[in-house]
Design an enzyme around this catalytic site. Structure first.
Site, PDB file in Angstrom:
ATOM      1  N   ASN A  45     107.644  85.689  78.485  1.00  9.01           N
ATOM      2  CA  ASN A  45     107.781  84.852  79.669  1.00  9.01           C
ATOM      3  C   ASN A  45     108.989  85.297  80.484  1.00  9.01           C
ATOM      4  O   ASN A  45     110.005  85.721  79.932  1.00  9.01           O
ATOM      5  CB  ASN A  45     107.821  83.358  79.325  1.00  9.01           C
ATOM      6  CG  ASN A  45     108.909  82.974  78.353  1.00  9.01           C
ATOM      7  OD1 ASN A  45     109.261  83.742  77.469  1.00  9.01           O
ATOM      8  ND2 ASN A  45     109.447  81.778  78.513  1.00  9.01           N
ATOM      9  N   ILE A  46     108.841  85.213  81.780  1.00 10.41           N
ATOM     10  CA  ILE A  46     109.887  85.630  82.723  1.00 10.41           C
ATOM     11  C   ILE A  46     110.062  84.497  83.723  1.00 10.41           C
ATOM     12  O   ILE A  46     109.208  84.298  84.588  1.00 10.41           O
ATOM     13  CB  ILE A  46     109.486  86.940  83.442  1.00 10.41           C
ATOM     14  CG1 ILE A  46     109.155  88.038  82.424  1.00 10.41           C
ATOM     15  CG2 ILE A  46     110.611  87.384  84.386  1.00 10.41           C
ATOM     16  CD1 ILE A  46     108.450  89.244  83.021  1.00 10.41           C
ATOM     17  N   GLU A  47     111.163  83.766  83.564  1.00 12.37           N
ATOM     18  CA  GLU A  47     111.389  82.617  84.437  1.00 12.37           C
ATOM     19  C   GLU A  47     112.107  83.037  85.717  1.00 12.37           C
ATOM     20  O   GLU A  47     112.615  84.149  85.835  1.00 12.37           O
ATOM     21  CB  GLU A  47     112.202  81.557  83.689  1.00 12.37           C
ATOM     22  CG  GLU A  47     111.432  80.959  82.533  1.00 12.37           C
ATOM     23  CD  GLU A  47     112.187  79.876  81.787  1.00 12.37           C
ATOM     24  OE1 GLU A  47     111.561  79.201  80.968  1.00 12.37           O
ATOM     25  OE2 GLU A  47     113.403  79.713  82.017  1.00 12.37           O
ATOM     26  N   CYS A  56     104.090  83.428  82.515  1.00 11.11           N
ATOM     27  CA  CYS A  56     103.995  83.231  81.063  1.00 11.11           C
ATOM     28  C   CYS A  56     103.793  84.573  80.360  1.00 11.11           C
ATOM     29  O   CYS A  56     103.353  85.550  80.966  1.00 11.11           O
ATOM     30  CB  CYS A  56     102.822  82.328  80.719  1.00 11.11           C
ATOM     31  SG  CYS A  56     102.900  80.693  81.439  1.00 11.11           S
ATOM     32  N   GLU A  58     101.540  85.415  78.160  1.00  5.63           N
ATOM     33  CA  GLU A  58     100.142  85.827  78.098  1.00  5.63           C
ATOM     34  C   GLU A  58      99.716  86.539  79.377  1.00  5.63           C
ATOM     35  O   GLU A  58      99.059  87.577  79.352  1.00  5.63           O
ATOM     36  CB  GLU A  58      99.229  84.617  77.859  1.00  5.63           C
ATOM     37  CG  GLU A  58      99.515  83.867  76.578  1.00  5.63           C
ATOM     38  CD  GLU A  58     100.535  82.733  76.765  1.00  5.63           C
ATOM     39  OE1 GLU A  58     101.478  82.878  77.578  1.00  5.63           O
ATOM     40  OE2 GLU A  58     100.377  81.704  76.083  1.00  5.63           O
ATOM     41  N   CYS A  96      99.155  78.004  77.953  1.00  5.10           N
ATOM     42  CA  CYS A  96      99.003  76.914  78.920  1.00  5.10           C
ATOM     43  C   CYS A  96      97.631  77.022  79.589  1.00  5.10           C
ATOM     44  O   CYS A  96      96.918  78.019  79.431  1.00  5.10           O
ATOM     45  CB  CYS A  96     100.123  76.965  79.950  1.00  5.10           C
ATOM     46  SG  CYS A  96      99.938  78.255  81.208  1.00  5.10           S
ATOM     47  N   CYS A  99      97.076  80.171  81.752  1.00  2.40           N
ATOM     48  CA  CYS A  99      96.855  81.391  80.963  1.00  2.40           C
ATOM     49  C   CYS A  99      95.473  81.390  80.317  1.00  2.40           C
ATOM     50  O   CYS A  99      94.833  82.436  80.205  1.00  2.40           O
ATOM     51  CB  CYS A  99      97.941  81.552  79.906  1.00  2.40           C
ATOM     52  SG  CYS A  99      99.528  82.041  80.611  1.00  2.40           S
TER      53      CYS A  99
END
Ligand SMILES: [Zn+2]
Length: 150
Positions: A45-47, A56, A58, A96, A99
């Site tokens: 994940n890369i916020e 996310c 995935e 989620c 995804c």
């Protein structure tokens, strides 16, 4: 799928989880997507401070695969939890809804989805069971039975 292959896929998910950029939630996730040809595509994940641009694990993994010309998949492993907790200390982390929809676009409904607490402690689900009545290309042509109407 053989037990040792599942274990390796989960270990790949845990490995990439360590690269997650999650300064806002502190919740790091790793995903390892097994292609039909044996390649493994990983994502974390890369916020983002603006939140909406976040991605996310995935979808990061599937983006890598699609960008590499790969569109046939055999399984996906997902693990996630608070950054300070490692394998065996986290709970099962499910993809989620967004995804699940993206996976359904490219993967067979029967795709095994492994959600793992560790390489030896995981649950196996079919993608279709995680996203029943998915919206698909068939819905766009009127051939489906679903449709979100948006
Ligand atoms: Zn997601």
């Amino acid at each position: 799928m053989e037990q040792n292959h599942i274990k390796k896929l989960i270990e790949s998910a845990f490995s990439v989880r360590g690269l997650a950029y999650a300064p806002y939630s502190g919740f790091s996730v790793g995903a390892a997507l097994l292609a039909a040809d044996g390649r493994v595509f990983c994502g974390c994940n890369i916020e983002n401070a603006a939140f909406s641009p976040s991605i996310c694990a995935e979808r990061a993994a599937i983006s890598q695969a699609i960008s590499a010309g790969c569109r046939e998949f055999a399984a996906v492993a997902v693990c996630g939890g608070p950054m300070e907790r490692g394998a065996g200390e986290i709970d099962y982390c499910y993809p989620c809804g967004l995804c699940r929809q993206v996976l359904m676009e490219f993967c067979p409904p029967e795709l095994p989805v492994y959600v793992a607490r560790s390489a030896g402690d995981y649950r196996r689900h079919r993608l279709v069971d995680l996203l029943p009545h998915a919206f698909s290309a068939a819905d766009l042509s009127g051939g489906g039975v679903g449709g979100c109407g948006c």
